[in-house]
Design a protein around this motif. Sequence first.
Motif, mmCIF file in Angstrom:
data_model
loop_
_atom_site.group_PDB
_atom_site.id
_atom_site.type_symbol
_atom_site.label_atom_id
_atom_site.label_comp_id
_atom_site.label_asym_id
_atom_site.label_seq_id
_atom_site.Cartn_x
_atom_site.Cartn_y
_atom_site.Cartn_z
ATOM 1 N N GLY A 194 0.790 -1.224 0.000
ATOM 2 C CA GLY A 194 0.000 0.000 0.000
ATOM 3 C C GLY A 194 0.821 1.272 0.000
ATOM 4 N N VAL A 195 2.070 1.195 -0.450
ATOM 5 C CA VAL A 195 2.930 2.381 -0.492
ATOM 6 C C VAL A 195 3.714 2.407 -1.796
ATOM 7 N N THR A 196 4.180 3.584 -2.143
ATOM 8 C CA THR A 196 5.117 3.774 -3.244
ATOM 9 C C THR A 196 6.412 4.318 -2.652
ATOM 10 N N LEU A 197 7.525 3.686 -2.976
ATOM 11 C CA LEU A 197 8.815 4.107 -2.442
ATOM 12 C C LEU A 197 9.598 4.872 -3.509
ATOM 13 N N ALA A 198 10.206 5.963 -3.100
ATOM 14 C CA ALA A 198 11.051 6.768 -3.985
ATOM 15 C C ALA A 198 12.493 6.287 -3.880
ATOM 16 N N LEU A 199 13.159 6.201 -5.031
ATOM 17 C CA LEU A 199 14.531 5.712 -5.090
ATOM 18 C C LEU A 199 15.440 6.746 -5.743
ATOM 19 N N ALA A 200 16.729 6.651 -5.426
ATOM 20 C CA ALA A 200 17.779 7.388 -6.129
ATOM 21 C C ALA A 200 18.759 6.355 -6.655
ATOM 22 N N ASP A 201 18.884 6.282 -7.968
ATOM 23 C CA ASP A 201 19.739 5.291 -8.624
ATOM 24 C C ASP A 201 21.013 5.980 -9.094
ATOM 25 N N TRP A 202 22.137 5.687 -8.405
ATOM 26 C CA TRP A 202 23.404 6.333 -8.741
ATOM 27 C C TRP A 202 24.170 5.589 -9.825
ATOM 28 N N LEU A 229 16.925 4.268 -1.053
ATOM 29 C CA LEU A 229 15.475 4.451 -0.977
ATOM 30 C C LEU A 229 15.093 5.422 0.118
ATOM 31 N N ASP A 230 13.926 5.998 -0.034
ATOM 32 C CA ASP A 230 13.239 6.690 1.054
ATOM 33 C C ASP A 230 12.250 5.701 1.657
ATOM 34 N N ALA A 231 12.338 5.464 2.961
ATOM 35 C CA ALA A 231 11.381 4.590 3.631
ATOM 36 C C ALA A 231 10.004 5.236 3.662
ATOM 37 N N ARG A 232 8.979 4.436 3.921
ATOM 38 C CA ARG A 232 7.633 5.001 4.080
ATOM 39 C C ARG A 232 7.671 6.140 5.097
ATOM 40 N N GLY A 233 6.940 7.206 4.794
ATOM 41 C CA GLY A 233 6.894 8.353 5.689
ATOM 42 C C GLY A 233 8.045 9.314 5.539
ATOM 43 N N HIS A 234 9.052 8.942 4.754
ATOM 44 C CA HIS A 234 10.263 9.743 4.611
ATOM 45 C C HIS A 234 10.412 10.226 3.170
ATOM 46 N N GLY A 235 11.146 11.313 3.009
ATOM 47 C CA GLY A 235 11.508 11.787 1.684
ATOM 48 C C GLY A 235 10.334 11.907 0.744
ATOM 49 N N ASP A 236 10.490 11.306 -0.437
ATOM 50 C CA ASP A 236 9.467 11.405 -1.476
ATOM 51 C C ASP A 236 8.580 10.165 -1.549
ATOM 52 N N SER A 237 8.668 9.290 -0.553
ATOM 53 C CA SER A 237 7.835 8.085 -0.527
ATOM 54 C C SER A 237 6.467 8.376 0.082
ATOM 55 N N SER A 238 5.555 7.403 -0.046
ATOM 56 C CA SER A 238 4.217 7.537 0.530
ATOM 57 C C SER A 238 4.293 7.769 2.035
ATOM 58 N N LYS A 239 3.274 8.473 2.550
ATOM 59 C CA LYS A 239 3.248 8.804 3.968
ATOM 60 C C LYS A 239 1.928 8.360 4.590
ATOM 61 N N PRO A 240 1.849 7.102 5.031
ATOM 62 C CA PRO A 240 0.652 6.678 5.748
ATOM 63 C C PRO A 240 0.400 7.580 6.953
ATOM 64 N N ASP A 241 -0.852 7.668 7.360
ATOM 65 C CA ASP A 241 -1.244 8.521 8.477
ATOM 66 C C ASP A 241 -0.561 8.045 9.760
ATOM 67 N N PRO A 242 0.267 8.893 10.391
ATOM 68 C CA PRO A 242 0.939 8.452 11.614
ATOM 69 C C PRO A 242 -0.020 8.209 12.772
ATOM 70 N N ALA A 243 -1.258 8.723 12.655
ATOM 71 C CA ALA A 243 -2.237 8.496 13.717
ATOM 72 C C ALA A 243 -2.912 7.134 13.588
ATOM 73 N N ALA A 244 -2.785 6.501 12.422
ATOM 74 C CA ALA A 244 -3.396 5.181 12.222
ATOM 75 C C ALA A 244 -2.607 4.136 13.001
ATOM 76 N N PRO A 245 -3.297 3.206 13.638
ATOM 77 C CA PRO A 245 -2.608 2.200 14.449
ATOM 78 C C PRO A 245 -1.571 1.425 13.634
ATOM 79 N N ASP A 246 -0.371 1.351 14.171
ATOM 80 C CA ASP A 246 0.706 0.506 13.624
ATOM 81 C C ASP A 246 1.187 0.908 12.238
ATOM 82 N N SER A 247 0.852 2.109 11.758
ATOM 83 C CA SER A 247 1.327 2.513 10.423
ATOM 84 C C SER A 247 2.844 2.485 10.324
ATOM 85 N N TYR A 248 3.510 2.729 11.449
ATOM 86 C CA TYR A 248 4.968 2.782 11.441
ATOM 87 C C TYR A 248 5.578 1.748 12.389
ATOM 88 N N HIS A 249 4.864 0.629 12.541
ATOM 89 C CA HIS A 249 5.438 -0.539 13.204
ATOM 90 C C HIS A 249 6.683 -0.943 12.416
#
Length: 312
Positions: A22-30, A66-86
């Motif tokens: 349920g997320v899209t991750l942003a990458l930087a390919d060097w 990569l940017d992890a979920r919630g970070h950088g240019d990746s998807s940001k699930p709602d931090p108030a939702a239970p366990d979104s950042y488990h």
Amino acid sequence: MQRAREMLQQAAPRRVLLPERGVTLALADWGGDGPLALLHHATGFCKGIWAPIALQLRQRFRVIALDARGHGDSSKPDPAAPDSYHWDHFALDLLDLARILAPEHGGRVALGIGHSFGGTTMLGAASRQAGLFERLVLVDAVIPPPHGQAQANAERSTATRGSTGERARGRSMVEAARRRRSQWPNRNAARQRWAQRPIFSSWTPEALDLYALDGLREREDGSVALKCPGEVEAAVFANVLSVDVMPMAQRVQAQTLWLWASQGDFSRAQYDSLAARMASARVETLEASHLVTMEQPDLVAQAALRFCAEGA
């Protein structure tokens, strides 16, 4: 910031949808012509921080951060939702990403490098599929107390109404993240403010520039804001006790190098104990603080290259 801007321009941006996560991750390919090296940042930071290390590693690897979920240019699930950042979510995100990227580069991840919580995440992903990762370099990875000890600490803290121990420290980090300033008039103002704070005092000027360029987003009014909001960082810290490192480590088959920062937050004995229970692992000391990736990136890059040259 010109040098940092040129470094970031050498990385091709990419976005990878992980439908089951349920997320899209942003990458930087060097780039690079070798096997795949996959890099995961620490809590609150971003893929661009890896530039000085990535540019050294690409002499041997195809380097992607990569940017992890919630970070950088990746998807940001709602931090108030239970366990979104488990923390299991981060490991499973990374696992799915590795399964997508590995077939494009020889069938597996030749090298996974993770810093701090990124190291713990890298360990969690590798523990879930033997053979997907060939080597791991874990840079001062976060080692929460084992679940039983964490529970005992929590009960003892409650019983004594004390403020010591892992629970109190975790609470302090959560509250600090929630209070963290997140907006500035422009990138230069943000960078100048960071340079005055103790946490950034040992960073290289290049690392500060990279964070200002890749860790901030422009707002409609021309001001800038952190791409990783304080609420997300707080949610990550709040879930630190959700992961048990020992059983993960025991399942990892990849050759593993633990890089222990002598001025960091964890004891050498913790890493030695984990390495002793793994299939193929050892510990190497870095005379550095926990934020070594941003303070002495050459130490990390050279340690990783030496490790990969062993048995080559």
